[in-house]
Design a protein around this motif. Structure first.
Motif, PDB file in Angstrom:
ATOM      1  N   PRO A 128       0.918  -1.037   0.274  1.00  0.00           N
ATOM      2  CA  PRO A 128      -0.238   0.301   0.156  1.00  0.00           C
ATOM      3  C   PRO A 128       0.965   0.915   0.339  1.00  0.00           C
ATOM      4  CG  PRO A 128      -0.339  -1.446   2.162  1.00  0.00           C
ATOM      5  CD  PRO A 128       0.396  -1.883   1.122  1.00  0.00           C
ATOM      6  N   PRO A 129       0.402   2.625  -0.870  1.00  0.00           N
ATOM      7  CA  PRO A 129       1.003   3.521  -0.254  1.00  0.00           C
ATOM      8  C   PRO A 129       1.202   4.091   1.358  1.00  0.00           C
ATOM      9  CG  PRO A 129      -1.441   4.388  -1.129  1.00  0.00           C
ATOM     10  CD  PRO A 129      -0.770   2.836  -0.513  1.00  0.00           C
ATOM     11  N   PRO A 130       2.501   4.467   1.563  1.00  0.00           N
ATOM     12  CA  PRO A 130       3.473   4.548   2.343  1.00  0.00           C
ATOM     13  C   PRO A 130       1.953   5.776   3.434  1.00  0.00           C
ATOM     14  CG  PRO A 130       4.426   5.858   0.461  1.00  0.00           C
ATOM     15  CD  PRO A 130       3.831   5.149   0.517  1.00  0.00           C
ATOM     16  N   SER A 131       2.582   5.692   4.855  1.00  0.00           N
ATOM     17  CA  SER A 131       1.125   6.056   5.437  1.00  0.00           C
ATOM     18  C   SER A 131       2.077   7.826   5.813  1.00  0.00           C
ATOM     19  CB  SER A 131       1.688   5.797   7.075  1.00  0.00           C
ATOM     20  OG  SER A 131       2.055   5.772   7.550  1.00  0.00           O
ATOM     21  N   PRO A 132       1.059   9.036   6.142  1.00  0.00           N
ATOM     22  CA  PRO A 132       2.282  10.161   6.532  1.00  0.00           C
ATOM     23  C   PRO A 132       3.143   9.780   6.815  1.00  0.00           C
ATOM     24  CG  PRO A 132      -0.507  10.319   6.435  1.00  0.00           C
ATOM     25  CD  PRO A 132      -0.266   8.823   6.029  1.00  0.00           C
ATOM     26  N   GLN A 133       3.206   9.280   8.081  1.00  0.00           N
ATOM     27  CA  GLN A 133       4.429   9.421   8.982  1.00  0.00           C
ATOM     28  C   GLN A 133       5.587   8.949   8.333  1.00  0.00           C
ATOM     29  OE1 GLN A 133       2.429   6.914  12.578  1.00  0.00           O
ATOM     30  NE2 GLN A 133       3.023   5.028  12.035  1.00  0.00           N
ATOM     31  N   ALA A 136       7.571  10.814   4.511  1.00  0.00           N
ATOM     32  CA  ALA A 136       8.638  11.713   4.858  1.00  0.00           C
ATOM     33  C   ALA A 136      10.298  10.337   4.473  1.00  0.00           C
ATOM     34  CB  ALA A 136       9.679  11.803   6.221  1.00  0.00           C
ATOM     35  N   ASP A 137      10.166   8.939   4.497  1.00  0.00           N
ATOM     36  CA  ASP A 137      11.271   8.192   3.979  1.00  0.00           C
ATOM     37  C   ASP A 137      10.917   7.335   3.093  1.00  0.00           C
ATOM     38  OD1 ASP A 137      11.620   7.727   7.228  1.00  0.00           O
ATOM     39  OD2 ASP A 137      10.496   6.111   7.412  1.00  0.00           O
ATOM     40  N   ASP A 138       9.889   7.550   2.569  1.00  0.00           N
ATOM     41  CA  ASP A 138      10.197   7.893   0.996  1.00  0.00           C
ATOM     42  C   ASP A 138      10.349   8.726  -0.277  1.00  0.00           C
ATOM     43  OD1 ASP A 138       9.852   5.160   0.876  1.00  0.00           O
ATOM     44  OD2 ASP A 138       7.613   4.668   0.906  1.00  0.00           O
ATOM     45  N   ARG A 139      11.000  10.532   0.501  1.00  0.00           N
ATOM     46  CA  ARG A 139      10.607  11.189   0.034  1.00  0.00           C
ATOM     47  C   ARG A 139      11.945  11.275  -1.377  1.00  0.00           C
ATOM     48  NH1 ARG A 139       9.533  15.034   4.266  1.00  0.00           N
ATOM     49  NH2 ARG A 139       6.933  15.130   4.552  1.00  0.00           N
TER      50      ARG A 139
END
Length: 172
Positions: A128-133, A136-139
């Protein structure tokens, strides 16, 4: 994990899922029967209002509140099913998945997803897409990079020996 074990755990989970569906039908039976009993109460009232006391009395005496099987209303059937069959089945399935599958459920489906999805397609991502928390790790990561990382994590998880916990990443 070997293919036979994955297939066996998949069959066990599918059997439990089928039992979940049967249980849902049982709850449907319970609710429909209860609704019918209340509708009978309306029928009794309407028969009386129409002047059919004898028939109203018979329906009320013979059918309203009647056991569906000797000594049991539907809620008792549901309770007996849950305690005698469903709960023990769910507990055994959970134990076997923990013991044989290292606590990882739906391994067969995870393998199928890896095999059947179209890699690098935005609607076929591995996770699934990353959660908001975690965003930042996926930016700065492209969808392809996240897709490759997710596929690699899934492949590693499926190869991990049973009972070996997943390594937790170090906190930054």
């Amino acid at each position: 994990m070997d293919e036979k074990t994955v297939r066996a755990l998949g069959a066990l989970s599918k059997a439990l899922e089928t039992t979940e569906r049967a249980r849902g039908h049982l709850y449907g039976f319970h609710q429909l029967t209860g609704t019918a009993d209340f509708e009978l109460g309306d029928a009794v009232r309407l028969l009386r209002e129409a002047g059919h006391e004898e028939q109203a009395d018979r329906v009320e005496r013979e059918i309203v509140g009647r056991n569906v099987i000797p000594g049991h209303w539907t809620f008792q059937i549901v309770e007996a099913y849950n305690s005698t069959y469903y709960q023990p089945f769910a507990a055994v399935e959970r134990d076997v998945v923990d013991e044989v599958g290292g606590g990882r459920g739906h391994l067969l489906e995870a393998r199928l997803k890896t095999i059947r999805r179209t890699h690098h397609h935005p609607d076929h991502t591995a996770t699934p897409p990353p959660s908001p928390q975690n965003a930042a790790d996926d930016r700065g990561s492209s969808d392809g990079e996240r897709d490759r990382r997710s596929s690699l994590m899934l492949r590693r998880a499926l190869r991990r020996p049973v009972g070996t916990p997943r390594a937790r990443p170090a906190r930054r």
